[in-house]
Scaffold this active site. Sequence first.
Site, PDB file in Angstrom:
ATOM      1  N   CYS A 105     -19.585   2.815   7.982  1.00  9.92           N
ATOM      2  CA  CYS A 105     -18.881   2.124   9.056  1.00  9.92           C
ATOM      3  C   CYS A 105     -17.612   2.933   9.301  1.00  9.92           C
ATOM      4  CB  CYS A 105     -18.556   0.700   8.618  1.00  9.92           C
ATOM      5  SG  CYS A 105     -17.491  -0.194   9.763  1.00  9.92           S
ATOM      6  N   CYS A 133       0.851  -1.201   0.000  1.00 14.16           N
ATOM      7  CA  CYS A 133       0.000   0.000   0.000  1.00 14.16           C
ATOM      8  C   CYS A 133       0.884   1.247   0.000  1.00 14.16           C
ATOM      9  CB  CYS A 133      -0.893  -0.015   1.230  1.00 14.16           C
ATOM     10  SG  CYS A 133      -2.029   1.382   1.278  1.00 14.16           S
TER      11      CYS A 133
HETATM   12 FE1  SF4 Z   1      -2.906   1.127   3.383  1.00 12.48          FE
HETATM   13 FE2  SF4 Z   1      -5.203   0.985   4.745  1.00 12.48          FE
HETATM   14 FE3  SF4 Z   1      -2.928  -0.108   5.725  1.00 12.48          FE
HETATM   15 FE4  SF4 Z   1      -3.147   2.521   5.633  1.00 12.48          FE
HETATM   16  S1  SF4 Z   1      -4.437   1.129   6.821  1.00 12.48           S
HETATM   17  S2  SF4 Z   1      -1.376   1.341   4.973  1.00 12.48           S
HETATM   18  S3  SF4 Z   1      -4.326   2.817   3.759  1.00 12.48           S
HETATM   19  S4  SF4 Z   1      -4.022  -0.737   3.913  1.00 12.48           S
END
Ligand code: SF4
Length: 348
Positions: A193, A58
């Site tokens: 949510c 991510c």
């Molecule tokens: Fe990515 Fe969601 Fe993890 Fe943040 S919480 S690093 S946006 S997967």
Amino acid sequence: MSQFSGVVRTDWTRPEVRALFELPFNDLLFRAQQVHRQHFDANAVQVSTLLSIKTGACPEDCKYCSQSGHYDTGLDKEKLLAIEKVVEEARNAREKGASRFCMGAAWRSPREKDMPYVLEMVKRVKALGLETCMTLGMLDGGQAQQLAEAGLDYYNHNLDTSPEHYNQIITTRSYQDRLDTLAHVRDAGMKVCAGGIVGLGESREDRVGLLTQLATLPAHPDSVPINQLVKIAGTPLGEVDDLDPFEFVRTIAVARILMPRSMVRLSAGREQMPESLQALCFLAGANSIFYGEKLLTTANPEAEADRRLFQRLGIHPREEQAVFEPTLAAAPVNRPASLWRDAMATAG
Ligand code: SF4
Ligand code: SAM
Ligand code: DTB
């Protein structure tokens, strides 16, 4: 009107919320339980199952997350799952008694070319008679509209912490970005949510700030997940100090009082909690859990252990809807709750 009457208010102030946190523990739990019983069967808990449909790499830098590409957490990355695989997992979850299926993707936001796949997933999972939830990162208005039209019931998008603490946890997006996505989800008519994480090394005032934000949105979120940080080695919060468990229970209780009609989910972190602490969370007004051995990337209690816990506490799964397989129109599929009852009758 008493602030504990269970009336739905969206004008809570920080001093009021702070005062709730400062109540003696027994008074706080008593009041949360009073509010809870005005709106819910206090012995019914909704069960959702989670599936990571796209894992790791991510681009966001959330300091708690195993899936951020900014940290070396040793996680196996996975591309977007095939639709058939997602449907198979949803069917398994339904057979084990889940009433809602939540699909999560490690995206900052979905790309246009991802949308046809996720829309198809929504339609196919819904056709199994399950409620659907997705959490895909930030959405624009058009994407929210498309998901709503596909029949998505819930969109999960957490505020995580207070506005003033946010940039110590995440720097690749702003609090306002989160609020904007929540507005798009609301405007598209989906259920919201939204919740947060406790145990990030935040102060009590940050927990006050988080809950005040959630409780002063234009409408309360339908579902409020309260996650306890699952510490992930390799992330900046991998070795943060434990929070006093009673402070976690207080956070649940205050959420229940502030948002009396919302489902409050005892979310991540149950695997690390003794069952006695989970029972206190139910007493404080939590009435939803994630069920099944895995959250997104980390462990959740064994399904059988949860069935036994429910049995010991006299809790039953909340039945939200009849479950039918449309392709077998005349043949009703076992309702999840009856499966739980069968299992509970034989649980030792
Ligand atoms: Fe990515 Fe969601 Fe993890 Fe943040 S919480 S690093 S946006 S997967
Ligand atoms: N990428 C999307 C996003 O962040 O909006 C969706 C998936 S993200 C993993 C969903 C939520 O899981 C986060 O907002 C956070 O509240 C929670 N979460 C992630 N990692 C966690 C952890 N280690 N412990 C507790 N909660 C966590
Ligand atoms: C939420 O508030 N908690 C869930 C769900 N929404 C998507 C995610 C919990 C993730 C816990 C860490 C992991 O398994 O990676």
